[in-house]
Structure formats: C-alpha cells, structure tokens
Design a protein around this motif. Structure first.
Motif, mmCIF file in Angstrom:
data_model
loop_
_atom_site.group_PDB
_atom_site.id
_atom_site.type_symbol
_atom_site.label_atom_id
_atom_site.label_comp_id
_atom_site.label_asym_id
_atom_site.label_seq_id
_atom_site.Cartn_x
_atom_site.Cartn_y
_atom_site.Cartn_z
ATOM 1 N N PRO A 41 23.914 135.000 -33.913
ATOM 2 C CA PRO A 41 24.558 133.779 -33.428
ATOM 3 C C PRO A 41 25.253 134.039 -32.097
ATOM 4 N N VAL A 42 25.284 133.036 -31.267
ATOM 5 C CA VAL A 42 26.000 133.150 -30.004
ATOM 6 C C VAL A 42 27.382 132.544 -30.238
ATOM 7 N N VAL A 44 30.143 133.638 -28.403
ATOM 8 C CA VAL A 44 30.955 133.827 -27.192
ATOM 9 C C VAL A 44 30.236 133.183 -26.007
ATOM 10 N N GLY A 45 30.956 133.027 -24.909
ATOM 11 C CA GLY A 45 30.373 132.415 -23.719
ATOM 12 C C GLY A 45 30.344 130.901 -23.833
ATOM 13 N N PHE A 46 29.645 130.253 -22.915
ATOM 14 C CA PHE A 46 29.579 128.796 -22.880
ATOM 15 C C PHE A 46 28.980 128.241 -24.169
ATOM 16 N N SER A 47 27.891 128.843 -24.622
ATOM 17 C CA SER A 47 27.253 128.382 -25.859
ATOM 18 C C SER A 47 28.171 128.561 -27.058
ATOM 19 N N GLY A 48 28.940 129.641 -27.055
ATOM 20 C CA GLY A 48 29.902 129.853 -28.126
ATOM 21 C C GLY A 48 30.957 128.763 -28.147
ATOM 22 N N TYR A 95 34.292 135.658 -34.177
ATOM 23 C CA TYR A 95 34.486 136.549 -33.036
ATOM 24 C C TYR A 95 33.342 137.539 -32.849
ATOM 25 N N TYR A 96 32.216 137.301 -33.505
ATOM 26 C CA TYR A 96 31.074 138.182 -33.334
ATOM 27 C C TYR A 96 30.605 138.112 -31.885
ATOM 28 N N ASN A 97 30.499 139.254 -31.225
ATOM 29 C CA ASN A 97 30.090 139.319 -29.823
ATOM 30 C C ASN A 97 28.719 139.994 -29.744
ATOM 31 N N TYR A 98 27.682 139.194 -29.571
ATOM 32 C CA TYR A 98 26.304 139.691 -29.564
ATOM 33 C C TYR A 98 26.038 140.707 -28.455
ATOM 34 N N THR A 99 26.836 140.732 -27.407
ATOM 35 C CA THR A 99 26.575 141.650 -26.297
ATOM 36 C C THR A 99 26.654 143.111 -26.751
ATOM 37 N N LEU A 125 22.251 130.951 -23.479
ATOM 38 C CA LEU A 125 22.908 129.645 -23.488
ATOM 39 C C LEU A 125 22.564 128.859 -24.746
ATOM 40 N N ASN A 126 21.770 129.436 -25.613
ATOM 41 C CA ASN A 126 21.408 128.824 -26.889
ATOM 42 C C ASN A 126 22.426 129.196 -27.959
#
Length: 137
Positions: A41-42, A44-48, A95-99, A125-126
């Motif tokens: 899942p995304v 974080v970021g804009f999609s988050g 708070y999962y950060n896929y990076t 962005l998805n």
C-alpha cells in the motif's frame, strides 16, 4: 525450491526488523528463474494523503482516528515527504513506508520492477503497488 512466491497484502505487516530476513529467505528458496511478487500500500506521499483522507471520509468513526475535523489534519509533513521513520507508532499500518521495502528488495534482488494500480504509468502516485523482484542466478 519455488518458481513464484506471492505476498499479497503481507509485507506491510512484517515487522521492520524481520523483513530483510524474509526477503533473503525468499531469495534462497526461489528457483534460478523464480520471482517474488508483492503488493504494497502507498501510505506516504501524495497518494498516501489521498488514501488517508478517503479512509477518514468513508470511516469517520474508526478506532485510532481523532474526532471531528481534526482527523483530516492528522497527516504529517514527514508522511507527505516519505521520510516517516521505520519505528513511528510501532507497527501501525498507516505509517508503513514502502520506500524502505523497495530499497531492501534492491539490496537482495538484481531486478526490481514496480507497477502502480490502478494506473500503471503513475507508479507511486497510485494507492497500491505491485512489485516484482527477480535475481539473475
């Protein structure tokens, strides 16, 4: 030995200190031309941020969410900038950060491909990522 290992909806629930061991073990168990397929899942970021707002709109009274309008302002700058530390709020899914996951996969596998869903070309962005990891053994 396996041709394929699939982890759909799993990686964000593996504790941070065990995830690199998980990926190493999967690599050991794959055939020469085998692949690991993950969803992530995304968060974080804009999609988050979009995902966060949508969840609070659809489920305004879910546990762990601030009450009233403040629930829409609880998304932090570090989440938006994808700099959320690994241990923020324990193992909370939000708070999962896929990076970190992508970097760990790249440290073990030769080829890591990322595909966004639902619009493949938008990648991160998805709201969800499909990740393929393979080694050239």
């Amino acid at each position: 030995m396996f041709d394929v290992v699939i982890g759909a909806g799993v990686v964000e629930h593996i504790p941070e200190d065990k995830r690199i061991n998980f990926f190493t073990e999967v690599d050991r168990c794959l055939n020469n031309d085998g692949a690991l397929y993950l969803t992530a899942p995304v968060e974080v970021g804009f999609s988050g941020l979009i995902r966060f707002l949508a969840k609070n709109f659809v489920y305004p009274n879910r546990g762990g969410t601030p009450n009233g309008v403040s629930r829409y302002f609880d998304y932090s700058l570090e989440e938006f900038l994808k700099t959320v530390p690994r241990n923020k709020h324990g193992t909370g899914h939000r708070y999962y950060n896929y990076t970190y996951t992508i970097n760990e996969l790249k440290s073990i596998f030769d080829n890591v491909s990322i595909y966004g869903w639902p619009v493949k070309k938008l990648k991160q962005l998805n709201p969800l990522l499909f990740i393929q990891a393979k080694n050239n053994k």
